[in-house]
Design a protein around this motif. Structure first.
Motif, PDB file in Angstrom:
ATOM      1  N   ALA A  44       0.828  -1.205   0.000  1.00  0.00           N
ATOM      2  CA  ALA A  44       0.000   0.000   0.000  1.00  0.00           C
ATOM      3  C   ALA A  44       0.867   1.262   0.000  1.00  0.00           C
ATOM      4  CB  ALA A  44      -0.932   0.001   1.211  1.00  0.00           C
ATOM      5  N   GLU A  45       2.019   1.193   0.665  1.00  0.00           N
ATOM      6  CA  GLU A  45       2.919   2.350   0.654  1.00  0.00           C
ATOM      7  C   GLU A  45       3.408   2.603  -0.773  1.00  0.00           C
ATOM      8  OE1 GLU A  45       6.526   1.953   2.935  1.00  0.00           O
ATOM      9  OE2 GLU A  45       7.253   3.861   2.135  1.00  0.00           O
ATOM     10  N   ARG A  46       3.723   1.528  -1.448  1.00  0.00           N
ATOM     11  CA  ARG A  46       4.152   1.622  -2.843  1.00  0.00           C
ATOM     12  C   ARG A  46       3.022   2.181  -3.712  1.00  0.00           C
ATOM     13  NH1 ARG A  46       7.603  -2.272  -6.171  1.00  0.00           N
ATOM     14  NH2 ARG A  46       6.748  -2.033  -8.249  1.00  0.00           N
ATOM     15  N   GLY A  47       1.792   1.692  -3.472  1.00  0.00           N
ATOM     16  CA  GLY A  47       0.644   2.181  -4.230  1.00  0.00           C
ATOM     17  C   GLY A  47       0.381   3.651  -3.947  1.00  0.00           C
ATOM     18  N   LEU A  48       0.521   4.028  -2.691  1.00  0.00           N
ATOM     19  CA  LEU A  48       0.218   5.398  -2.281  1.00  0.00           C
ATOM     20  C   LEU A  48       1.135   6.416  -2.969  1.00  0.00           C
ATOM     21  CD1 LEU A  48      -1.789   6.658  -0.208  1.00  0.00           C
ATOM     22  CD2 LEU A  48       0.127   6.785   1.384  1.00  0.00           C
ATOM     23  N   ALA A  49       2.330   5.964  -3.336  1.00  0.00           N
ATOM     24  CA  ALA A  49       3.279   6.881  -3.985  1.00  0.00           C
ATOM     25  C   ALA A  49       2.701   7.464  -5.268  1.00  0.00           C
ATOM     26  CB  ALA A  49       4.596   6.154  -4.266  1.00  0.00           C
ATOM     27  N   THR A  50       1.838   6.706  -5.944  1.00  0.00           N
ATOM     28  CA  THR A  50       1.261   7.194  -7.202  1.00  0.00           C
ATOM     29  C   THR A  50      -0.205   7.611  -7.045  1.00  0.00           C
ATOM     30  OG1 THR A  50       0.680   4.928  -7.814  1.00  0.00           O
ATOM     31  CG2 THR A  50       2.765   5.793  -8.696  1.00  0.00           C
ATOM     32  N   PHE A  51      -0.702   7.603  -5.811  1.00  0.00           N
ATOM     33  CA  PHE A  51      -2.131   7.873  -5.622  1.00  0.00           C
ATOM     34  C   PHE A  51      -2.590   9.199  -6.237  1.00  0.00           C
ATOM     35  CE2 PHE A  51      -4.867  10.354  -2.726  1.00  0.00           C
ATOM     36  CZ  PHE A  51      -6.083   9.928  -3.236  1.00  0.00           C
ATOM     37  N   PRO A  52      -1.899  10.333  -5.984  1.00  0.00           N
ATOM     38  CA  PRO A  52      -2.415  11.589  -6.559  1.00  0.00           C
ATOM     39  C   PRO A  52      -2.451  11.563  -8.093  1.00  0.00           C
ATOM     40  CG  PRO A  52      -0.793  12.033  -4.850  1.00  0.00           C
ATOM     41  CD  PRO A  52      -0.724  10.560  -5.132  1.00  0.00           C
ATOM     42  N   LEU A  53      -1.473  10.911  -8.710  1.00  0.00           N
ATOM     43  CA  LEU A  53      -1.454  10.811 -10.173  1.00  0.00           C
ATOM     44  C   LEU A  53      -2.586   9.917 -10.674  1.00  0.00           C
ATOM     45  CD1 LEU A  53       2.377  10.236 -10.669  1.00  0.00           C
ATOM     46  CD2 LEU A  53       1.108  12.365 -11.016  1.00  0.00           C
ATOM     47  N   ARG A  54      -2.752   8.779  -9.990  1.00  0.00           N
ATOM     48  CA  ARG A  54      -3.826   7.856 -10.394  1.00  0.00           C
ATOM     49  C   ARG A  54      -5.182   8.520 -10.248  1.00  0.00           C
ATOM     50  NH1 ARG A  54      -4.433   4.343  -6.849  1.00  0.00           N
ATOM     51  NH2 ARG A  54      -2.668   4.556  -5.443  1.00  0.00           N
ATOM     52  N   PHE A  55      -5.331   9.247  -9.140  1.00  0.00           N
ATOM     53  CA  PHE A  55      -6.623   9.884  -8.883  1.00  0.00           C
ATOM     54  C   PHE A  55      -6.949  10.901  -9.977  1.00  0.00           C
ATOM     55  CE2 PHE A  55      -9.464  13.008  -6.977  1.00  0.00           C
ATOM     56  CZ  PHE A  55     -10.425  12.193  -6.393  1.00  0.00           C
ATOM     57  N   ALA A  56      -5.971  11.737 -10.307  1.00  0.00           N
ATOM     58  CA  ALA A  56      -6.199  12.790 -11.308  1.00  0.00           C
ATOM     59  C   ALA A  56      -6.573  12.177 -12.655  1.00  0.00           C
ATOM     60  CB  ALA A  56      -4.954  13.660 -11.435  1.00  0.00           C
ATOM     61  N   GLN A  57      -5.861  11.114 -13.022  1.00  0.00           N
ATOM     62  CA  GLN A  57      -6.105  10.475 -14.320  1.00  0.00           C
ATOM     63  C   GLN A  57      -7.483   9.797 -14.352  1.00  0.00           C
ATOM     64  OE1 GLN A  57      -4.250  10.395 -17.111  1.00  0.00           O
ATOM     65  NE2 GLN A  57      -5.739   9.062 -18.146  1.00  0.00           N
ATOM     66  N   ALA A  58      -7.783   9.029 -13.295  1.00  0.00           N
ATOM     67  CA  ALA A  58      -9.060   8.303 -13.245  1.00  0.00           C
ATOM     68  C   ALA A  58     -10.223   9.294 -13.217  1.00  0.00           C
ATOM     69  CB  ALA A  58      -9.102   7.391 -12.022  1.00  0.00           C
ATOM     70  N   GLN A  59     -10.042  10.380 -12.502  1.00  0.00           N
ATOM     71  CA  GLN A  59     -11.099  11.386 -12.395  1.00  0.00           C
ATOM     72  C   GLN A  59     -11.369  12.048 -13.757  1.00  0.00           C
ATOM     73  OE1 GLN A  59     -11.843  14.347  -9.017  1.00  0.00           O
ATOM     74  NE2 GLN A  59     -10.308  15.379 -10.253  1.00  0.00           N
TER      75      GLN A  59
END
Ligand SMILES: *Cc1c(COP(=O)(O)O)cnc(C)c1O
Length: 391
Positions: A245-260
């Motif tokens: 999850a720490e590894r996943g969290l590193a890209t969370f803001p990027l993933r969120f912006a793209q998915a949104q």
């Protein structure tokens, strides 16, 4: 000859610092003396004792989520439901009363309806869009209120500010499950929440390979109470899951912006398609609480889109089969788009009339938008809609 270091010496000498967080699966931690153990237990020294009580991978991840939510001292737990349970069972006692949004996550509703009453905790479920109804539900023994800002699967927007005002006036703790909105769209602490929680399993970890929860109270005393209960109840997170999850969290803001961005496009596209009765997405002007969505989420619609097609169950079957490139699976927040059908999954236990009252017909779908190429994703949905129209 180069000296061969013992494992303990390598760790102690710190001969080179790893850039990636190491995984520490150890269940027990050796100490040096009873005095030192005393210091650890009394909080005068740092250190770990037994993994159920805490471990480095949980702490590293907890501090990262704290930072995203603008809070301090959050607790990492083995599931989002462990976070909900740590709040409700760690802070309430027999004789207390709890208010919940009536469209909470299914297992949170079950905890409210089936389990809390077994322990003598009274519960009332109220429409989270109606702060007045919350005010009227408050009793002298009301301890806390639990809401989600965006409801699942109907994407309705809670009156967070109104409910926060009512709770504050009556001394009721406001607990916000921020799983759907995430701190990218909304920080509940800035709107008067006393406690914030997450299913880290979903968008924060983001890869459907770790089951975790996080909870944090503004008041450190409440955090201590929840932590002690979670340790006793065994809500321990796995170090490996924390590491993932720490590894996943590193890209969370990027993933969120793209998915949104893709979700917004998909919502607008679906709304133009024949056979689609309605689309529910927070930033669309035809959303039932468009003004509230704008003031709370500031144009962030997040990655969840719901829509309803004509033609009932037969059309719904054709939709999922036609859109075979999209995983038909009842989860959310994954890097891949998932399509779910609440009448046959999360809301199957309800009667058709109760579902209808919530606007969930047999043609109702919920989409968790992922990171695919937006054009390819829209083409996959079009194939599903075309198949549904032929029924
Ligand atoms: C999934 C979910 C939960 C429960 O989380 P788990 O990690 O599956 O235990 C709680 N609240 C919301 C809003 C969720 O989507």
């Amino acid at each position: 000859m180069k000296k061969t270091l013992m494992r303990s010496e390598v760790l102690r000498e710190g001969i080179s610092a790893p850039v990636a967080t190491p995984i520490m699966p150890s269940v027990v931690y050796a100490s040096v003396s009873p005095d030192r153990l005393d210091d650890q237990y009394e909080g005068r020294a740092e250190g770990y004792t037994y993994a159920r009580e805490g471990h480095p991978n949980a702490d590293v991840l907890a501090r990262r989520i704290d930072a995203l939510e603008g809070m301090e001292g959050g607790i990492l737990l083995g599931a989002g439901m462990a976070a909900v349970s740590a709040v409700l069972m760690g802070l309430c006692q027999s004789g207390d009363h709890v208010i919940g949004g009536n469209q909470l996550y299914g297992r949170s509703l079950r905890l409210m309806n089936e389990d809390l009453p077994r322990f003598g905790i009274e519960t009332t479920l109220v429409d989270a869009g109606d702060a007045q109804a919350f005010a009227e539900a408050i009793q002298p023994n009301t301890k806390l209120a639990l809401i989600e800002v965006v409801s699942n699967p109907t994407i309705r927007i809670a009156d967070l500010d109104g409910i926060a005002e009512v709770c504050k006036a009556k001394g009721v703790l406001l607990v916000v499950d921020n799983t759907f909105t995430t701190p990218q769209a909304l920080k509940p602490i800035e709107h008067g929440a006393d406690i914030v929680l997450h299913s880290v399993t979903k968008l924060l970890a983001g890869h459907s390979d770790a089951t975790l929860g996080w909870v944090c109270a503004k008041d450190p005393e409440l955090n201590d109470k929840m932590r002690v209960f979670a340790v006793t109840a065994g809500f321990t997170p796995s170090p490996f899951d924390c590491w993932l999850a720490e590894r996943g969290l590193a890209t969370f803001p990027l993933r969120f912006a793209q998915a949104q961005a893709t979700a917004q496009r998909l919502a607008d596209h679906l709304a133009t398609q024949p056979g689609v009765k309605r689309v529910i997405y927070p930033t669309r002007p035809d959303h039932p609480e468009a003004a509230r969505a704008q003031s709370l989420l500031h144009g962030q619609g997040a990655n969840m889109v719901s829509f309803e097609i004509e033609g009932g169950r037969a059309a719904a079957n054709a939709m999922t089969q036609g859109a075979s490139d999209i995983a038909f699976a009842p989860t959310l927040g994954d890097v891949g788009t998932t399509l779910s059908h609440p009448p046959s999954s999360s809301h199957r236990a309800m009667t058709a009339e109760d579902r209808a009252a919530m606007g969930i017909s047999e043609g109702f779908f919920r989409v968790s938008v992922g990171l695919e190429d937006p054009d390819a994703l829209i083409a996959a949905f079009d194939k599903g809609l075309e198949a549904a129209r032929k029924v």
